[in-house]
Enzyme design. Sequence first.
Site, mmCIF file in Angstrom:
data_model
loop_
_atom_site.group_PDB
_atom_site.id
_atom_site.type_symbol
_atom_site.label_atom_id
_atom_site.label_comp_id
_atom_site.label_asym_id
_atom_site.label_seq_id
_atom_site.Cartn_x
_atom_site.Cartn_y
_atom_site.Cartn_z
ATOM 1 N N GLN A 86 -0.482 117.984 -46.275
ATOM 2 C CA GLN A 86 -0.501 116.557 -46.608
ATOM 3 C C GLN A 86 -0.730 115.757 -45.333
ATOM 4 O O GLN A 86 -0.875 114.544 -45.378
ATOM 5 C CB GLN A 86 0.833 116.149 -47.231
ATOM 6 C CG GLN A 86 1.135 116.877 -48.531
ATOM 7 C CD GLN A 86 2.589 116.691 -48.937
ATOM 8 O OE1 GLN A 86 2.942 115.701 -49.574
ATOM 9 N NE2 GLN A 86 3.438 117.637 -48.574
ATOM 10 N N ASN A 87 -0.720 116.444 -44.202
ATOM 11 C CA ASN A 87 -0.836 115.734 -42.923
ATOM 12 C C ASN A 87 -2.276 115.357 -42.634
ATOM 13 O O ASN A 87 -3.212 116.079 -42.988
ATOM 14 C CB ASN A 87 -0.291 116.603 -41.782
ATOM 15 C CG ASN A 87 1.184 116.909 -41.993
ATOM 16 O OD1 ASN A 87 1.836 116.252 -42.801
ATOM 17 N ND2 ASN A 87 1.688 117.898 -41.283
ATOM 18 N N VAL A 88 -2.430 114.227 -41.963
ATOM 19 C CA VAL A 88 -3.773 113.763 -41.616
ATOM 20 C C VAL A 88 -4.092 114.056 -40.151
ATOM 21 O O VAL A 88 -5.183 113.745 -39.681
ATOM 22 C CB VAL A 88 -3.945 112.258 -41.947
ATOM 23 C CG1 VAL A 88 -3.838 112.038 -43.459
ATOM 24 C CG2 VAL A 88 -2.919 111.379 -41.224
ATOM 25 N N ASP A 89 -3.148 114.683 -39.444
ATOM 26 C CA ASP A 89 -3.431 115.071 -38.054
ATOM 27 C C ASP A 89 -4.258 116.360 -38.044
ATOM 28 O O ASP A 89 -4.507 116.961 -39.090
ATOM 29 C CB ASP A 89 -2.116 115.214 -37.252
ATOM 30 C CG ASP A 89 -1.220 116.350 -37.767
ATOM 31 O OD1 ASP A 89 -1.722 117.482 -37.930
ATOM 32 O OD2 ASP A 89 -0.023 116.095 -38.015
ATOM 33 N N HIS A 104 -4.630 114.721 -48.068
ATOM 34 C CA HIS A 104 -4.551 113.264 -47.890
ATOM 35 C C HIS A 104 -5.523 112.722 -46.858
ATOM 36 O O HIS A 104 -5.321 111.634 -46.327
ATOM 37 C CB HIS A 104 -3.099 112.863 -47.552
ATOM 38 C CG HIS A 104 -2.133 113.131 -48.665
ATOM 39 N ND1 HIS A 104 -0.770 113.170 -48.515
ATOM 40 C CD2 HIS A 104 -2.366 113.371 -49.992
ATOM 41 C CE1 HIS A 104 -0.199 113.428 -49.681
ATOM 42 N NE2 HIS A 104 -1.144 113.570 -50.586
ATOM 43 N N THR A 176 8.257 118.991 -45.976
ATOM 44 C CA THR A 176 7.847 117.909 -46.885
ATOM 45 C C THR A 176 9.000 117.573 -47.813
ATOM 46 O O THR A 176 9.697 118.468 -48.306
ATOM 47 C CB THR A 176 6.578 118.256 -47.700
ATOM 48 O OG1 THR A 176 6.374 117.237 -48.694
ATOM 49 C CG2 THR A 176 6.642 119.610 -48.387
HETATM 50 N N1 APR Z 1 10.794 120.625 -39.096
HETATM 51 C C1 APR Z 1 10.579 120.739 -40.435
HETATM 52 N N2 APR Z 1 10.808 119.749 -41.303
HETATM 53 C C2 APR Z 1 11.276 118.587 -40.811
HETATM 54 C C3 APR Z 1 11.519 118.383 -39.441
HETATM 55 C C4 APR Z 1 11.267 119.479 -38.565
HETATM 56 N N3 APR Z 1 11.477 119.396 -37.255
HETATM 57 N N4 APR Z 1 11.982 117.113 -39.270
HETATM 58 C C5 APR Z 1 12.017 116.551 -40.494
HETATM 59 N N5 APR Z 1 11.590 117.428 -41.422
HETATM 60 C C6 APR Z 1 11.474 117.254 -42.878
HETATM 61 C C7 APR Z 1 12.368 116.201 -43.486
HETATM 62 O O1 APR Z 1 13.690 116.724 -43.689
HETATM 63 C C8 APR Z 1 11.652 115.880 -44.789
HETATM 64 O O2 APR Z 1 12.034 116.760 -45.823
HETATM 65 O O3 APR Z 1 10.171 116.818 -43.181
HETATM 66 C C9 APR Z 1 10.182 116.132 -44.417
HETATM 67 C C10 APR Z 1 9.357 114.861 -44.247
HETATM 68 O O4 APR Z 1 9.263 114.181 -45.464
HETATM 69 P P1 APR Z 1 8.363 112.857 -45.592
HETATM 70 O O5 APR Z 1 8.642 111.966 -44.441
HETATM 71 O O6 APR Z 1 8.585 112.331 -46.954
HETATM 72 O O7 APR Z 1 6.875 113.404 -45.410
HETATM 73 P P2 APR Z 1 5.898 114.105 -46.461
HETATM 74 O O8 APR Z 1 6.666 114.862 -47.480
HETATM 75 O O9 APR Z 1 4.871 114.832 -45.680
HETATM 76 O O10 APR Z 1 5.217 112.852 -47.153
HETATM 77 C C11 APR Z 1 4.219 113.066 -48.123
HETATM 78 O O11 APR Z 1 3.775 110.727 -48.212
HETATM 79 O O12 APR Z 1 3.250 108.582 -47.510
HETATM 80 C C12 APR Z 1 2.933 109.841 -47.559
HETATM 81 O O13 APR Z 1 0.688 110.356 -47.499
HETATM 82 C C13 APR Z 1 1.901 110.480 -46.782
HETATM 83 O O14 APR Z 1 1.322 112.807 -46.710
HETATM 84 C C14 APR Z 1 2.398 111.887 -46.761
HETATM 85 C C15 APR Z 1 3.170 112.002 -48.064
#
Ligand code: APR
Length: 232
Positions: A86-89, A104, A176
């Site tokens: 889901q990452n854009v990097d 994404h 995620t």
């Molecule tokens: N290692 C692994 N996981 C981690 C770490 C780490 N060091 N630090 C935090 N996390 C976890 C958090 O506990 C959380 O469960 O990463 C997750 C991040 O969740 P979100 O911030 O909701 O990100 P994501 O799930 O990728 O979001 C999905 O939402 O707005 C958007 O388009 C954007 O692709 C993104 C989508």
Amino acid sequence: MKNLVVLTGAGMSAESGISTFRDAGGLWERYPVEQVATPQGYAANPELVIKFYNDRRRQLLEVKPNQGHILLAGLEKDFNVTVITQNVDNLHERAGSTHVIHLHGELTKVTSSLDPNNPEYIRELRPEEYEVRMGDKAADGSQLRPFIVWFGEPVPMIETAIDYVRKADIFVIIGTSLNVYPAAGLLYYVPDGTPVYLIDPKEVAISSGRKVHVIRMGASAGVEELKKMLSQ
Ligand code: APR
């Protein structure tokens, strides 16, 4: 070789210094999501949105893949690895992963404002072009926009991702919160009997009711642990 399918989110890149979205201090606490990540926000203030993604793009030049990205790439020696992110990097690619599906979009790419998913208009930027300006045009003459899937937009890569998930022998979820669909729904396509691993330092609510091997760790230590578990 077994098919190892990995779904990654913002937590995958957290240890590289890129903020997650929903953790405390995350991006959506600092920027109004409806302004910078919706087609309506872009229509209302394209300048702001272009600047937001210019800043994200510039950050790519300052960060590097972490041990988690690197170890995942190394798993290609023993598995047929597909990374669905889901990452854009571009940190998976820079770590050496050769099969990455971006659900994404990608920060390094730009496209047409009028027809964003038309492959004719999607273009990779060289680092010296990372600063997109108002007035920069796509091949159809419209303003260049980030090649990013915003809330409310279709997710064209989901069908490709589903095809790989259906054939997974091992499925791994890393970093995620599983809040955003259709990505979060990929779990439902994992075949019965395929083991599911989840790497995250926090608890993640999974509603599918299936058994999940939870590795309560950050991405780097977690992928290290996963490697050990897979070699047993
Ligand atoms: N290692 C692994 N996981 C981690 C770490 C780490 N060091 N630090 C935090 N996390 C976890 C958090 O506990 C959380 O469960 O990463 C997750 C991040 O969740 P979100 O911030 O909701 O990100 P994501 O799930 O990728 O979001 C999905 O939402 O707005 C958007 O388009 C954007 O692709 C993104 C989508």
